[in-house]
Design an enzyme around this catalytic site. Structure first.
Site, PDB file in Angstrom:
ATOM      1  N   GLY A   1       1.002  -0.957   0.068  1.00 30.27           N
ATOM      2  CA  GLY A   1      -0.219  -0.101   0.044  1.00 30.27           C
ATOM      3  C   GLY A   1       0.753   1.350  -0.178  1.00 30.27           C
TER       4      GLY A   1
ATOM      5  CG  MET B   1       2.855   4.055   5.461  1.00 27.39           C
ATOM      6  SD  MET B   1       1.815   4.768   7.940  1.00 27.39           S
ATOM      7  CE  MET B   1       3.091   4.199   8.307  1.00 27.39           C
TER       8      MET B   1
ATOM      9  CE  LYS C   1       0.649  -1.204   7.662  1.00 29.29           C
ATOM     10  NZ  LYS C   1      -0.266  -0.598   8.650  1.00 29.29           N
TER      11      LYS C   1
ATOM     12  CG  ASP D   1      -7.824   6.128   7.591  1.00 25.38           C
ATOM     13  OD1 ASP D   1      -8.642   6.940   6.856  1.00 25.38           O
ATOM     14  OD2 ASP D   1      -7.235   5.188   6.953  1.00 25.38           O
TER      15      ASP D   1
END
Length: 393
Positions: A35, A37, A55, A148
């Site tokens: 993605g 980031m 991640k 978010d």
């Protein structure tokens, strides 16, 4: 500075082999998605023989102290939370300048994918939002705002349970965005007070995002300007209108004071109870943070058939790949009618209409032969057929 629509940047991430070289405690590493980031990998934790999600901050973002701080904050926030509808974190660290988070691997797909850009059955939507509300209430009780909430940041596991992920933009409830500080968020879902001075936000900012998400699940589209409640766009219980309109009110003092209060009203409807009597808090037709409608007239809005979210066998990571997702296409789901009763009524009405046409034809034929129409035991009379017609409404 507002960064709701960031410009595209070159994104690079470690290869599975490179990641294994840095994190030898994990094998069977597979890149799932990249993605704006972070990159997300599926891997096996060798010591415990379990599947996890890893991640990693991309090489591009790792060069920015701001993004490094956001990534670290996400890990610290997740570590403080423990709720079945919030993704769990197992480890966080840095190896040779590479930041990583090891977290729960969720079997399923994102709500962004599962909804397929279409309306979801109203009670299923309400159940998903209620559970998400309770998860966020747990985060709020720990002083954490998500900031978010959107379909891509809610995963649906194999049991159709929502799991909230991606706390990368999370904020402590007592903190405010400073003048000149970059404001992150997703267009359409972010509460108006987050975007204008003094850029203050509390738990009601997450309530706003949940209201937008609920509207989207009920209707298959984001709220528009001029605003129309869900029941004007889809076959939806009007009591859900009141919940949506209160949640997305542009004035936060008019919204639910907490996610728990919103969940309470949803659960009342789901359990067959009436909502507490209160004036309907209408959302202004011109809303500062609602999408502009290119087709504002109700007649121009196509009707939609609600869908049910179905479990699938494939796996996804504990965090989504993309931040921007409000216009993407999604995998198919199983269709269902919002109300089976309505379908049966339509069939019944068609049968009655056909029967009346046959009777009229017989009467017409009898009149042509100079005989008066007579009702017999083997044929229903026209007077006996006609009263059934109103039931077809």
């Amino acid at each position: 500075m507002n960064n709701l629509e960031a410009s595209p940047v070159a994104i690079t991430s470690p290869s599975p082999g490179e990641l294994h070289a840095h994190l030898s405690a994990y094998d069977s590493i597979e890149l799932l998605a990249v993605g704006g980031m972070g990159a997300v990998y599926k891997a096996r934790q060798i010591s415990l023989d379990r599947t996890v999600a890893i991640k990693v901050l991309t090489h591009t973002c790792a060069a920015s102290m701001q993004f490094r701080q956001i990534f670290k904050c996400e890990a610290q926030v997740m570590a403080k939370l423990n709720h079945p509808n919030l993704v769990s974190i197992y480890d966080y660290g840095e190896v040779n300048g590479m930041l990583y988070i090891v977290m729960q691997f969720v079997e399923g797909r994102s709500l962004h994918e599962a909804a397929n850009g279409r309306a979801v059955a109203q009670n299923e939507s309400a159940t998903l939002i209620s559970k998400t509300c309770k998860a966020l209430e747990h985060a709020h009780s720990a002083g954490i705002l998500h900031r978010d909430i959107k379909p891509a940041n809610i995963l649906i596991d194999s049991k159709l349970t929502p799991v909230v992920v991606d706390f990368g933009l999370a904020h402590h409830a007592h903190e405010s965005t400073m003048k000149g500080e970059t404001v992150f968020g997703t267009p359409g879902y972010t509460a108006p007070e987050v975007l204008v001075p003094p850029y203050s936000a509390d738990q009601r900012a997450d309530v706003f995002s949940l209201g937008v998400l609920f509207h989207q699940l009920l209707t298959g589209q984001l709220p528009q300007t001029p605003y129309l409640p869900p029941s004007r766009l889809a076959p939806v219980d009007q009591r859900y209108d009141a919940i949506v309109m209160r949640a997305i009110h542009p004035t936060r003092a008019m919204r639910y004071s907490s996610c728990e209060a919103m969940a309470c009203d949803l659960d009342k409807i789901l359990s067959g109870k009436e909502l507490t009597a209160s004036p309907l808090l209408l959302t202004p037709a011109v809303h500062p943070q609602l999408a502009r409608s290119t087709q504002p007239k109700l007649a121009s809005i196509p009707s939609q058939t609600a869908t049910r979210i179905t479990p699938i066998n494939r796996h996804i990571s504990g965090t989504p790949a993309h931040r921007s997702q409000h216009s993407s296409a999604l995998p198919s789901l199983t269709n269902h009618n919002t109300s089976n009763a309505k379908s049966m009524v339509v069939v019944l009405a068609a049968c009655i209409t056909l029967a009346m046409a046959v009777i009229a034809l017989l009467i017409s034929s009898g009149n042509q032969e100079g005989q008066a129409p007579v009702a017999t035991g083997g044929l229903p009379s026209s007077s006996s057929a006609t009263p059934s017609a109103p039931n077809g409404r």
